[in-house]
Design an enzyme around this catalytic site. Structure first.
Site, PDB file in Angstrom:
ATOM      1  N   ASP A  36      58.838  69.079  35.625  1.00  0.00           N
ATOM      2  CA  ASP A  36      58.346  68.342  34.795  1.00  0.00           C
ATOM      3  C   ASP A  36      58.580  66.704  35.041  1.00  0.00           C
ATOM      4  O   ASP A  36      57.998  65.923  34.757  1.00  0.00           O
ATOM      5  CB  ASP A  36      58.899  68.574  33.217  1.00  0.00           C
ATOM      6  N   GLY A  37      59.811  66.306  35.685  1.00  0.00           N
ATOM      7  CA  GLY A  37      60.278  64.966  35.936  1.00  0.00           C
ATOM      8  C   GLY A  37      59.033  64.287  36.979  1.00  0.00           C
ATOM      9  O   GLY A  37      59.030  63.123  36.943  1.00  0.00           O
ATOM     10  N   ASN A  97      56.574  61.601  27.027  1.00  0.00           N
ATOM     11  CA  ASN A  97      57.672  62.612  26.509  1.00  0.00           C
ATOM     12  C   ASN A  97      57.985  61.790  25.072  1.00  0.00           C
ATOM     13  O   ASN A  97      57.851  62.404  23.883  1.00  0.00           O
ATOM     14  CB  ASN A  97      58.552  62.922  27.213  1.00  0.00           C
ATOM     15  N   ASP A 125      73.511  58.155  16.206  1.00  0.00           N
ATOM     16  CA  ASP A 125      73.584  57.877  17.596  1.00  0.00           C
ATOM     17  C   ASP A 125      72.220  57.396  18.073  1.00  0.00           C
ATOM     18  O   ASP A 125      72.243  56.546  18.998  1.00  0.00           O
ATOM     19  CB  ASP A 125      73.693  59.247  18.235  1.00  0.00           C
TER      20      ASP A 125
END
Length: 514
Positions: A231-232, A335, A365
């Site tokens: 996927d990267g 993404n 966060d």
């Protein structure tokens, strides 16, 4: 198409048929069955033979039903669908639709990825106001009919591979095969420098058509992208093409492979199908992220008042700050866009606006704004719902919010989000796009996010729905559990009787007390 009735002497049978599109690069057995347009499934075939035929498996383990195999045009077949009571009727299968020769009053609407168009009349007197301006009318093509079509044959292929030695053999093999087809192959500069053109005879023979890819000048030349990795690798290809992106063919050679549906061992047939065209394409929407540096103006004015600067130095400093503020910083995210606290130990304090209307304050966060494609990535790990890539939406998901009631939400794709670093925040925030392109955000800086008009066209193995659910089941093991036993099955008593029988047959197996 005329109706056909089954003979009264034939016993009623029930077939369990699961409709599945033919995958790109099927096995020779499947291709031969698909190319034979005259083959039909007669009503006299037995249930066993039929079920064996529709569950033939490819070498890679995928189950393919004998549906039409499209080369350059959609084809149709006739097969029999059986029910528990006659009559049965022939059904014409094609990649685009299913047509049945039944009464019009009983027909269902065409299978579509979108919901049917709602009626515009509500009760006896209410209706929707008619649109006078055609610019306000939006027509969207049904995703299930989106197929790849080449205006002219593709000639320039960009190959992007996962770094490391594990993909080098397939990388070289694919380059040679494409070069022998007299196609221009582009590879990244780092790869081009390390290919052994002098020692490899096949590469040396076609070296003039193996070119180093220039990220600035060769963007408009690429017709097709081939990714070898996970996927990267697909995310890296998306980051290169920040405007119009060519079709992407992804081979799974990484660690996860949720977005890469193809197996490299069938790459010959797959590439032939893709170059000939008419394969299913999934348009993966991207987010356009624009950074507005409003915090620089306030910071520069405060610094000028704190320091004793001459008028010329103040003017020069102001011009530099305004030049940085006016510089447009934008990225396209496949993404997600993440605004978090970065290395800081304090909570991030963000203000969320939708169409310039204040919605809520995010204290935690950070915040994830995800595409439907990214809903199975970081957003899923943070507790968001998984959204199919054909759904026109954006996912807003907080990261560890300091509130029990702050849940992820899904909003329409056409709105504009603005995430602003609050004025009373203690420290700065950090922005990342698809896990890269980190930017520090000062107080009063904001990020505007909306859906981009430049999607990533990903070539499908089966179709837009089949690929996604295959990845959910095979990659993420979605809803995997043991089947619940029926009430008629007495598990405990049978196990007890089985254990007693084993003890009687083998008394030496029981432990002895000394």
């Amino acid at each position: 198409m005329s109706n056909h009735a089954i003979s009264e002497t034939s016993p009623p049978r029930t077939f369990l048929l699961q409709r599945r599109s033919v995958s790109v690069g099927d096995s020779p057995l499947q291709s031969a069955a698909d190319d034979d347009d005259s083959e039909t499934f007669a009503a006299t075939n037995s249930t066993e033979n039929y079920n064996q035929y529709i569950t033939k498996c490819d070498d890679d383990g995928y189950i393919c039903a004998p549906l039409p195999h499209c080369n350059n045009r959609p084809t149709a077949k006739t097969c029999w669908i059986m029910t528990s009571s006659p009559p049965a009727f022939p059904v014409s299968f094609s990649r685009r639709s299913i047509s049945m020769s039944v009464d019009n009053s009983k027909t269902r609407r065409a299978r579509s990825a979108f919901a049917p168009s709602p009626k515009s009349n509500f009760g006896p007197k209410a209706t929707l106001k008619k649109i006078q301006n055609n610019d306000q009318l939006i027509v969207i093509q049904d995703p299930s009919s989106q197929r790849l079509h080449w205006i002219s044959p593709p000639n320039n292929i960009l190959i992007i591979r996962k770094p490391g030695p594990q993909t080098m053999l397939e990388f070289r093999q694919l380059i040679v095969k494409l070069l022998k087809r007299r196609l221009n192959v582009y590879i990244e500069l780092s790869e081009h420098m390390h290919l052994p053109f002098a020692q490899d005879a096949e590469l040396k023979e076609h070296a003039e058509r193996c070119l180093a890819f220039d990220h600035e000048n060769d963007i408009a030349k690429i017709d097709l992208i081939v990714c070898l990795g996970g996927d990267g690798t697909l995310l890296h290809a998306s980051s290169i093409f920040q405007r119009s992106c060519p079709p992407v063919l992804s081979f799974s050679m990484g660690s996860l492979g949720f977005l890469t549906p193809f197996d490299f061992k069938h790459h010959d047939k797959i590439i032939n199908e893709v170059i000939s065209g008419n394969v299913a394409v999934l348009l993966r929407t991207r987010l356009k992220c624009s950074i507005v540096k409003d915090g620089l103006k306030k910071k520069s004015s405060s610094e000028a008042s704190f320091r004793s600067l001459s008028p010329e130095e103040v003017s020069k400093d102001e011009k530099h700050k305004h030049a940085q503020r006016d510089e447009k910083i934008s990225h396209l995210a496949l993404n997600e866009v993440v605004i978090d606290r970065g290395p800081n130990s304090y909570l991030s304090n963000l203000d969320l606006y939708i169409n310039d209307r204040f919605i809520t304050k995010v204290q935690g966060d950070g915040l994830i704004v995800s595409t439907p494609t990214g809903s199975t990535a970081y957003a899923m790990a943070a507790g968001s719902s998984m959204v199919h890539p054909n759904v026109p939406a954006m996912v807003i998901c907080p990261i560890c919010p300091h509130s029990l009631s702050f849940r992820p939400i899904v909003v329409p794709a056409g709105i504009e989000l603005k995430v602003k670093v609050s004025e009373d925040t203690r420290l700065t925030a950090w922005l990342s796009v698809d896990g890269r392109n980190r930017h520090e955000l000062q107080q009063q800086d904001s990020v505007r996010i909306t859906t981009s008009v430049y999607p990533v066209p990903s070539i499908c193995r089966f179709d837009q729905l089949g690929d996604w659910f295959e990845s959910l089941a095979d990659i993420l093991h979605w809803n995997l559990r043991k089947t619940q036993l029926s009430l008629d099955y007495n598990h405990s008593s049978e196990d007890y009787q089985h254990d007693e029988t084993e003890d009687k047959q083998d008394p030496s197996s029981s432990p002895k007390l000394e």
